[in-house]
Design a protein around this motif. Sequence first.
Motif, mmCIF file in Angstrom:
data_model
loop_
_atom_site.group_PDB
_atom_site.id
_atom_site.type_symbol
_atom_site.label_atom_id
_atom_site.label_comp_id
_atom_site.label_asym_id
_atom_site.label_seq_id
_atom_site.Cartn_x
_atom_site.Cartn_y
_atom_site.Cartn_z
ATOM 1 N N GLY A 237 0.785 -1.222 0.000
ATOM 2 C CA GLY A 237 0.000 0.000 0.000
ATOM 3 C C GLY A 237 0.821 1.277 0.000
ATOM 4 O O GLY A 237 0.367 2.299 -0.531
ATOM 5 N N TYR A 238 2.028 1.237 0.592
ATOM 6 C CA TYR A 238 2.781 2.474 0.798
ATOM 7 C C TYR A 238 4.153 2.487 0.124
ATOM 8 O O TYR A 238 4.894 3.452 0.294
ATOM 9 N N ARG A 239 4.499 1.464 -0.644
ATOM 10 C CA ARG A 239 5.805 1.436 -1.299
ATOM 11 C C ARG A 239 5.632 1.191 -2.789
ATOM 12 O O ARG A 239 4.850 0.343 -3.202
ATOM 13 N N ASP A 240 6.367 1.961 -3.581
ATOM 14 C CA ASP A 240 6.324 1.782 -5.025
ATOM 15 C C ASP A 240 7.048 0.491 -5.400
ATOM 16 O O ASP A 240 8.208 0.289 -5.031
ATOM 17 N N GLU A 241 6.346 -0.383 -6.113
ATOM 18 C CA GLU A 241 6.890 -1.710 -6.413
ATOM 19 C C GLU A 241 8.135 -1.639 -7.287
ATOM 20 O O GLU A 241 9.073 -2.420 -7.104
ATOM 21 N N LEU A 242 8.169 -0.708 -8.226
ATOM 22 C CA LEU A 242 9.299 -0.640 -9.167
ATOM 23 C C LEU A 242 10.559 -0.100 -8.510
ATOM 24 O O LEU A 242 11.629 -0.698 -8.599
ATOM 25 N N THR A 243 10.448 1.036 -7.838
ATOM 26 C CA THR A 243 11.635 1.718 -7.313
ATOM 27 C C THR A 243 11.922 1.409 -5.851
ATOM 28 O O THR A 243 12.990 1.780 -5.345
ATOM 29 N N GLN A 244 10.967 0.775 -5.168
ATOM 30 C CA GLN A 244 11.109 0.431 -3.751
ATOM 31 C C GLN A 244 11.300 1.653 -2.850
ATOM 32 O O GLN A 244 11.962 1.592 -1.814
ATOM 33 N N ILE A 245 10.735 2.789 -3.271
ATOM 34 C CA ILE A 245 10.652 3.950 -2.380
ATOM 35 C C ILE A 245 9.175 4.229 -2.129
ATOM 36 O O ILE A 245 8.300 3.584 -2.706
ATOM 37 N N GLY A 246 8.873 5.194 -1.257
ATOM 38 C CA GLY A 246 7.485 5.489 -0.943
ATOM 39 C C GLY A 246 6.699 5.939 -2.166
ATOM 40 O O GLY A 246 7.250 6.566 -3.076
ATOM 41 N N ASN A 247 5.399 5.623 -2.194
ATOM 42 C CA ASN A 247 4.556 6.062 -3.299
ATOM 43 C C ASN A 247 3.797 7.338 -2.916
ATOM 44 O O ASN A 247 4.069 7.947 -1.882
#
Length: 311
Positions: A237-247
């Motif tokens: 829910g809170y992490r960008d899957e591609l870059t592994q930083i917060g969304n």
Amino acid sequence: MSALIMRLALPALCFAGALILRDQYDNQGVINGSQDLTFFLVHLPYILLALAALLALLSNHAVEAGATLCMLCVYWLIQAQLQVRLESQPAGQIFYLLNLLLPCLMLAYAFIPEQSCRQPLGLGAIALVPVMIILLSRLLAFDGDLFLASAQQALSDPLFDGYLSTSSTTLYLGAFGACLGLCIYRQQTLESSLLGCTLMCYATFGWIHLANISAFMFSGIGVLLTINLTASLLNIGYRDELTQIGNRRALKQSAKTLRGSYSVAMVDADYFKKINDKYGHDLGDQALRVIAGLLRKTADGAKPFRYGGEE
């Protein structure tokens, strides 16, 4: 690195917590002195494991759901069949079969690729242990002494003055080593859960003579699975899957907690469309990962988020 340390530390903390609580209650004579507390302790793993199974099913994690149902079935077998001397039957045969099959099941769940609950392999992972229990119970009903000789031989030659045979201990060590290696390599919560399940199941069956050891250990397993599944959902829910930083959702949540003076920098990768058009989206995704990795190395206290696209 910190995430990996947490994934490795969490099973150890749950295991240590279960041991400490059991020792404290035993030293104070609470376990044998209070029937209400004993009743609660015996049924607590059912509650925690059922909650973990529900979380896994709702989040569509078939392998985690299968592993959780496996732990639920094993604990039910312990309470229903192994509360007597292991020399009696069918307790001895069930104990023998559990400690041969359980490490193999942990290995199987570790190597099954991530599945949806609607996929055939996912449904197989969920139904594996219940179907296996039904088949083995039918075999034992047909021939009550089917595994008797092997079970008696295993119980007569335990390793480390415990109850587990050399073959069972070897399988547990192999499963533990494989789960540890996969946890370090893949850095996923599933392997962390399987690592803790293997460790605490080994302790349960190795110290099966201790009062309520299974209740404490499987409560620890329930807590571990619930924490890891909750962390996995929060990560989605809170992490960008591609870059592994917060969304973007993580950015909005973080902004609500800001106090005092602060700065916000919007970073946009120029001519990014040309990278996708010329080199393809795979290289474009790699470029976004590199940009996110560089932003992580900014000044102390700064947090990077992916707002959308290359922003």
